[in-house]
Design an enzyme around this catalytic site. Structure first.
Site, short mmCIF file in Angstrom:
data_model
loop_
_atom_site.label_atom_id
_atom_site.label_comp_id
_atom_site.label_asym_id
_atom_site.label_seq_id
_atom_site.Cartn_x
_atom_site.Cartn_y
_atom_site.Cartn_z
N GLU A 88 12.07 -9.77 -19.88
CA GLU A 88 11.49 -8.78 -20.80
C GLU A 88 12.53 -8.43 -21.86
O GLU A 88 13.70 -8.29 -21.51
CB GLU A 88 11.06 -7.53 -20.03
N THR A 101 1.53 -5.18 -11.94
CA THR A 101 2.14 -4.03 -12.65
C THR A 101 3.40 -3.59 -11.89
O THR A 101 3.85 -2.46 -12.07
CB THR A 101 1.18 -2.83 -12.75
N SER A 102 3.95 -4.46 -11.02
CA SER A 102 5.15 -4.03 -10.27
C SER A 102 6.41 -4.41 -11.04
O SER A 102 6.85 -3.64 -11.90
CB SER A 102 5.12 -4.58 -8.84
N ARG A 103 6.96 -5.58 -10.77
CA ARG A 103 8.09 -6.08 -11.55
C ARG A 103 7.87 -7.58 -11.73
O ARG A 103 7.40 -8.26 -10.82
CB ARG A 103 9.42 -5.85 -10.82
N HIS A 150 4.94 -3.97 -20.59
CA HIS A 150 5.51 -3.04 -19.60
C HIS A 150 5.19 -1.58 -19.95
O HIS A 150 6.08 -0.76 -20.18
CB HIS A 150 7.04 -3.25 -19.48
N MET A 198 0.85 -1.20 0.00
CA MET A 198 0.00 0.00 0.00
C MET A 198 0.88 1.25 0.00
O MET A 198 0.86 2.07 0.91
CB MET A 198 -0.94 -0.05 1.22
N GLY A 199 1.71 1.37 -1.04
CA GLY A 199 2.53 2.58 -1.20
C GLY A 199 1.80 3.56 -2.10
O GLY A 199 0.56 3.59 -2.13
N ARG A 200 2.56 4.35 -2.84
CA ARG A 200 1.94 5.39 -3.67
C ARG A 200 0.96 4.79 -4.68
O ARG A 200 -0.19 5.22 -4.77
CB ARG A 200 3.05 6.16 -4.43
N ILE A 201 1.41 3.76 -5.43
CA ILE A 201 0.53 3.21 -6.48
C ILE A 201 -0.59 2.38 -5.86
O ILE A 201 -1.74 2.45 -6.29
CB ILE A 201 1.36 2.41 -7.51
N1 LIG Z 1 4.70 -1.37 -14.64
C1 LIG Z 1 5.28 -0.20 -14.60
O1 LIG Z 1 5.56 0.40 -15.63
C2 LIG Z 1 5.58 0.42 -13.27
C3 LIG Z 1 5.41 1.80 -13.11
C4 LIG Z 1 5.65 2.35 -11.88
C5 LIG Z 1 6.07 1.56 -10.82
N2 LIG Z 1 6.23 0.22 -11.01
C6 LIG Z 1 6.63 -0.65 -9.88
O2 LIG Z 1 5.73 -0.42 -8.82
C7 LIG Z 1 6.46 -0.43 -7.60
C8 LIG Z 1 5.71 0.35 -6.54
O3 LIG Z 1 5.81 1.73 -6.80
P1 LIG Z 1 5.35 2.80 -5.69
O4 LIG Z 1 5.68 4.15 -6.22
O5 LIG Z 1 3.96 2.52 -5.24
O6 LIG Z 1 6.37 2.41 -4.52
P2 LIG Z 1 6.19 2.68 -2.96
O7 LIG Z 1 7.57 2.55 -2.41
O8 LIG Z 1 5.44 3.94 -2.73
O9 LIG Z 1 5.28 1.46 -2.46
C9 LIG Z 1 5.74 0.17 -2.26
C10 LIG Z 1 5.04 -0.41 -1.04
O10 LIG Z 1 5.39 -1.79 -0.92
C11 LIG Z 1 5.62 -2.05 0.45
N3 LIG Z 1 6.47 -3.22 0.62
C12 LIG Z 1 7.80 -3.32 0.47
N4 LIG Z 1 8.20 -4.57 0.74
C13 LIG Z 1 7.11 -5.27 1.07
C14 LIG Z 1 6.89 -6.61 1.46
N5 LIG Z 1 7.90 -7.49 1.58
N6 LIG Z 1 5.63 -6.99 1.74
C15 LIG Z 1 4.60 -6.12 1.65
N7 LIG Z 1 4.75 -4.84 1.27
C16 LIG Z 1 5.99 -4.42 1.01
C17 LIG Z 1 6.25 -0.77 1.00
O11 LIG Z 1 6.15 -0.69 2.40
C18 LIG Z 1 5.44 0.28 0.27
O12 LIG Z 1 4.29 0.66 1.00
C19 LIG Z 1 7.83 0.14 -7.99
O13 LIG Z 1 8.85 -0.33 -7.12
C20 LIG Z 1 8.02 -0.33 -9.40
O14 LIG Z 1 8.81 -1.51 -9.43
C21 LIG Z 1 5.99 -0.36 -12.21
#
Ligand SMILES: NC(=O)c1ccc[n+]([C@@H]2O[C@H](COP(=O)([O-])OP(=O)(O)OC[C@H]3O[C@@H](n4cnc5c(N)ncnc54)[C@H](O)[C@@H]3O)[C@@H](O)[C@H]2O)c1
Length: 325
Positions: free
Chosen positions: A261, A230-232, A280, A149-152
């Site tokens: 990829e 949509t993470s990695r 991606h 539950m971070g930014r995205i």
């Molecule tokens: N598909 C795409 O094109 C695309 C675009 C943007 C971001 N992303 C990916 O999305 C990810 C998230 O971006 P964001 O800006 O929300 O990051 P963020 O750092 O705001 O949020 C990540 C959240 O994950 C939590 N977290 C970390 N480790 C954890 C674990 N082991 N268990 C549970 N929660 C855990 C963190 O506490 C945090 O709240 C990025 O790291 C990036 O890899 C992908």
């Protein structure tokens, strides 16, 4: 050194203070080209597929800042950079809403079988309306599980309000502000997986999150559930996911990211109908890509000029290398 041309004109500003070495071709640079190109460079603007390790940092001989054109920085050996006194920056916030939109596009497309239905229509197989034709799953009123539950994650949860969904989330930290503002509920990972109709993954890729969703986690999900990533790619064990989808142990998946990829033609996911696969494109809107280029350049310029960049990753470096704010 800029490994690929960003969208927009941010490099014009950079060119006013530095000599810009740019890969003008519309393809990634090879490892050898980057090792050669980075020689004597003070700064590097890298992309998520560029592996930036100690060897590459040393190849420069004078690297001061690595500005990643992405929010995720799993492609960079941050520890190696900090050890060498190199600043690492990224592009958070500017891509949050756009990526959340794509997570939702995948939720909708997978639940309602959009790409499968379109293939069916284009192939000329649509003969009549039928009560059972391309029936999918409802989204409205269902339960959405968010991992991270971070930014995205927050932006994805906010959109779920419009669908009157119950939202469960797990994270290493509780986000009480989001709980209050959005009425979402914190739960342990097992409960999120067990109770959700849709599970959307938003944790960063780190050693602790490699194969974060594997066979055991997929087995906890409902047979009717849909996974969206949509993470990695390596955050999900792709082989375990393929097996779960193939055996219909979960209903479907929407994927923007993959373990390798670009996806390889022999990837068995390509043979499944219950998946929606996109290349991606999480942050791929014109405005957002321009904003990412701007921020990557701002980060680079500020650091080179001894000022605090807007998005510094390795903040511990400030203890030994302070910057002015
Ligand atoms: N598909 C795409 O094109 C695309 C675009 C943007 C971001 N992303 C990916 O999305 C990810 C998230 O971006 P964001 O800006 O929300 O990051 P963020 O750092 O705001 O949020 C990540 C959240 O994950 C939590 N977290 C970390 N480790 C954890 C674990 N082991 N268990 C549970 N929660 C855990 C963190 O506490 C945090 O709240 C990025 O790291 C990036 O890899 C992908």
């Amino acid at each position: 050194m800029v490994t690929r041309q960003p969208l927009g004109n941010s490099l014009d500003r950079l060119a006013k203070i530095a000599e810009v070495r740019l890969n003008r071709e519309d393809r990634p640079m090879t490892r050898e080209e980057i090792l050669e190109g980075v020689k004597d460079c003070d700064g590097l603007i890298s992309l998520p597929y560029d592996r930036v390790d100690g060897e590459l940092m040393d190849a420069s001989g004078r690297l001061k800042v690595i500005s990643n054109h992405a929010v995720g920085y799993d492609n960079i050996d941050v520890e190696a950079a900090t050890k060498r006194g190199i600043f690492v920056t990224n592009t958070p916030d500017v891509l949050t809403e756009t990526t959340a939109d794509l997570a939702w596009a995948l939720i909708l497309a997978t639940a309602r079988r959009l790409t499968e239905a379109e293939r069916f229509l284009r192939e000329g197989r649509w003969r009549s309306w039928s009560p059972g034709l391309m029936v999918g799953t409802d989204i409205y009123g269902k339960t959405l599980g968010i991992l991270g539950m971070g930014r995205i994650g927050v932006a994805v949860a906010r959109r779920a309000q419009g669908f009157n969904m119950k939202v469960l989330y797990s994270d290493v930290f509780r986000n009480e502000r989001a709980e209050k503002e959005l009425g979402i509920e914190y739960a342990d990972l097992k409960r999120v997986l067990k109770e959700s109709d849709f599970v959307s993954v938003h944790v960063p890729l780190m050693p602790s999150t490699r194969h974060f969703v594997g066979e055991a986690e997929l087995n906890l999900m409902k047979r009717s559930a849909i996974l969206v990533n949509t993470s990695r790619g390596p955050v999900v064990d792709e082989l375990a996911l393929y097996k779960a989808l193939n055996e219909r142990r979960i209903a479907g998946a929407g994927l923007d990211v993959f373990e390798r990829e670009p996806i390889e033609p022999e990837n068995p996911l390509l043979r499944l109908n219950n998946v929606v696969l996109v290349p991606h494109i999480g942050s791929a809107s014109i405005d957002t890509r321009i904003a990412m280029g701007d921020l990557a350049v701002k980060n680079l310029m500020a650091t080179l000029q001894g000022r605090m960049p807007p998005a510094l990753v390795n903040k511990e470096i400030l203890k030994t290398k302070p910057l002015t704010s």
